[in-house]
Scaffold this motif. Structure first.
Motif, short mmCIF file in Angstrom:
data_model
loop_
_atom_site.label_atom_id
_atom_site.label_comp_id
_atom_site.label_asym_id
_atom_site.label_seq_id
_atom_site.Cartn_x
_atom_site.Cartn_y
_atom_site.Cartn_z
N LYS A 159 5.91 14.48 6.74
CA LYS A 159 4.45 14.40 6.53
C LYS A 159 4.09 13.19 5.68
O LYS A 159 4.76 12.91 4.69
CB LYS A 159 4.03 15.66 5.78
N PRO A 160 3.06 12.45 6.06
CA PRO A 160 2.75 11.24 5.29
C PRO A 160 2.22 11.55 3.90
O PRO A 160 1.35 12.40 3.74
CB PRO A 160 1.67 10.56 6.14
N GLY A 161 2.79 10.89 2.93
CA GLY A 161 2.32 11.09 1.55
C GLY A 161 1.19 10.11 1.25
O GLY A 161 0.78 9.33 2.12
N ASP A 162 0.69 10.13 0.03
CA ASP A 162 -0.40 9.21 -0.31
C ASP A 162 0.13 7.94 -1.00
O ASP A 162 -0.26 7.61 -2.10
CB ASP A 162 -1.47 9.90 -1.16
N ASN A 184 -15.10 -7.47 3.96
CA ASN A 184 -15.57 -6.19 3.43
C ASN A 184 -14.44 -5.32 2.88
O ASN A 184 -14.62 -4.62 1.88
CB ASN A 184 -16.31 -5.46 4.57
N VAL A 185 -13.28 -5.34 3.52
CA VAL A 185 -12.18 -4.47 3.10
C VAL A 185 -11.10 -5.18 2.28
O VAL A 185 -10.11 -4.59 1.89
CB VAL A 185 -11.50 -3.77 4.31
N LYS A 186 -11.31 -6.47 2.04
CA LYS A 186 -10.30 -7.26 1.33
C LYS A 186 -10.00 -6.67 -0.05
O LYS A 186 -10.90 -6.42 -0.84
CB LYS A 186 -10.78 -8.71 1.20
N GLY A 187 -8.73 -6.43 -0.32
CA GLY A 187 -8.32 -5.91 -1.62
C GLY A 187 -8.70 -4.46 -1.86
O GLY A 187 -8.63 -3.98 -2.99
N ALA A 188 -9.08 -3.76 -0.81
CA ALA A 188 -9.56 -2.38 -0.99
C ALA A 188 -8.44 -1.36 -1.09
O ALA A 188 -8.66 -0.22 -1.49
CB ALA A 188 -10.49 -2.00 0.16
N PHE A 189 -7.21 -1.76 -0.71
CA PHE A 189 -6.11 -0.79 -0.67
C PHE A 189 -4.99 -1.15 -1.67
O PHE A 189 -4.86 -2.30 -2.07
CB PHE A 189 -5.54 -0.70 0.74
N GLU A 190 -4.20 -0.14 -1.99
CA GLU A 190 -3.11 -0.35 -2.95
C GLU A 190 -1.94 0.57 -2.60
O GLU A 190 -2.14 1.69 -2.13
CB GLU A 190 -3.63 0.00 -4.35
N VAL A 191 -0.72 0.07 -2.85
CA VAL A 191 0.47 0.90 -2.67
C VAL A 191 0.82 1.50 -4.02
O VAL A 191 0.91 0.79 -5.02
CB VAL A 191 1.65 0.06 -2.11
N THR A 192 1.00 2.82 -4.08
CA THR A 192 1.23 3.48 -5.37
C THR A 192 2.69 3.42 -5.80
O THR A 192 3.00 3.52 -6.98
CB THR A 192 0.80 4.96 -5.33
N ASP A 193 3.61 3.29 -4.82
CA ASP A 193 5.03 3.24 -5.17
C ASP A 193 5.76 2.33 -4.18
O ASP A 193 6.09 2.75 -3.06
CB ASP A 193 5.60 4.68 -5.12
N ASP A 194 6.00 1.09 -4.60
CA ASP A 194 6.64 0.10 -3.72
C ASP A 194 7.99 0.57 -3.19
O ASP A 194 8.37 0.26 -2.06
CB ASP A 194 6.84 -1.23 -4.47
N ASN A 195 8.73 1.32 -4.00
CA ASN A 195 10.08 1.75 -3.59
C ASN A 195 10.05 2.57 -2.31
O ASN A 195 11.00 2.54 -1.53
CB ASN A 195 10.72 2.61 -4.70
N LYS A 196 8.97 3.30 -2.11
CA LYS A 196 8.89 4.17 -0.94
C LYS A 196 8.70 3.40 0.36
O LYS A 196 8.93 3.93 1.44
CB LYS A 196 7.75 5.17 -1.11
N LEU A 222 0.66 -3.33 2.65
CA LEU A 222 1.99 -2.72 2.77
C LEU A 222 3.08 -3.79 2.81
O LEU A 222 4.13 -3.66 2.17
CB LEU A 222 2.07 -1.87 4.04
N ARG A 223 2.81 -4.86 3.53
CA ARG A 223 3.83 -5.92 3.65
C ARG A 223 3.99 -6.69 2.34
O ARG A 223 5.09 -7.07 1.97
CB ARG A 223 3.50 -6.84 4.82
N LYS A 224 2.89 -6.87 1.64
CA LYS A 224 2.97 -7.51 0.32
C LYS A 224 3.83 -6.68 -0.62
O LYS A 224 4.51 -7.20 -1.50
CB LYS A 224 1.56 -7.62 -0.27
N ALA A 225 3.78 -5.37 -0.44
CA ALA A 225 4.55 -4.47 -1.31
C ALA A 225 5.99 -4.28 -0.82
O ALA A 225 6.74 -3.51 -1.39
CB ALA A 225 3.83 -3.13 -1.40
N GLY A 226 6.35 -4.98 0.28
CA GLY A 226 7.75 -4.97 0.69
C GLY A 226 8.07 -4.33 2.02
O GLY A 226 9.23 -4.32 2.44
N ALA A 227 7.08 -3.79 2.73
CA ALA A 227 7.36 -3.16 4.03
C ALA A 227 7.93 -4.21 4.99
O ALA A 227 7.50 -5.36 4.98
CB ALA A 227 6.09 -2.56 4.61
#
Ligand SMILES: [Zn+2]
Ligand SMILES: [Zn+2]
Length: 242
Positions: A159-162, A184-196, A222-227
């Protein structure tokens, strides 16, 4: 699914999400035979990257938008073209109260398309396009999360986590022209745990792919955070022919 919705399902027979006709109590997916045969499937000519349906006489493999803009995701697939009964069900799901069963059904159906079109890809995890805390309070649910949970159940993915959250309020995308949607959506999202998400192959799920500005921004984050790579799956796609 909340207790309230389970009760609703028990008390009223299943209905087709597209035309609302009652179905046999044994139906596992809430779609009638007639709709199954006549829905606007996105299986004709379409953009190889974003899956926007293209006119048959359109000479290219990519839509106008993908030819001019880089997408942060590798590919998007959509089960339906956003029109007719498919658009109707999505609108009903979004704006009707307590329509989680529609999201659940659309998720089950989307899983079929993912199995077919992403047959060769092994996903490490699935995520959904998040909405802000305020948005969640107002609507009471995030339809993309319900769709993603149904997809994961069908595909046997956890199940997808947050892990991906929306940190800022953005004005509604509808009504904005293509270029403004990205801003409009630039910078609107954040990854809470890069390790995941580090080095992971991610399946990102949303209800509708319009210009793709939202999934693009999510994939970028997501890709900035390492995906490693992000593939998208959306219930329906609008045409970007113009
Ligand atoms: Zn129907
Ligand atoms: Zn495209």
């Amino acid at each position: 699914m909340g207790i309230k919705n389970i009760l609703i399902n028990i008390l009223s027979p299943p209905r087709c999400v597209f035309c609302m006709s009652p179905l046999s109590i044994k139906s596992t997916v809430c779609v009638c035979h007639g709709c199954m045969e006549t829905l606007p499937y996105n299986n004709g000519k379409r953009c190889r990257i974003c899956a926007a349906p293209l006119d048959i006489q359109y000479g290219d493999l990519y839509c106008h938008y993908c030819k001019r803009h880089k997408r942060a995701y590798a590919q998007n697939i959509s089960r339906y073209i956003y029109k007719d009964k498919a658009a109707g069900a999505i609108k009903h799901m979004k704006f009707g109260k307590g329509q989680l069963w529609i999201a659940d059904t659309l998720g089950k159906l989307l899983a079929e398309t993912i199995k077919e079109e992403y047959a060769d890809i092994l996903f490490d995890l699935a995520l959904y396009v998040p909405i802000s805390k305020k948005g969640l309070r107002e609507r009471g649910f995030n339809q993309s999360q319900i769709i993603a949970e149904a997809v994961c159940k069908e595909l046997g993915i956890e199940k997808p986590g947050d892990v991906l959250v929306k940190i800022s309020e953005t004005p509604k995308q509808s009504g904005l022209e293509l270029a403004k949607r990205r801003k409009n959506v630039k910078g609107a999202f954040e990854v809470t745990d890069d390790n995941k998400i580090m080095d992971k192959t991610i399946l990102l799920i949303d209800d509708v792919h319009t210009t793709g500005a939202t999934v693009h921004e999510c994939a970028k984050t997501l890709r900035k955070a390492g995906a490693a790579v992000v593939f998208c799956a959306t219930v329906a796609s609008t045409s970007l022919n113009k």
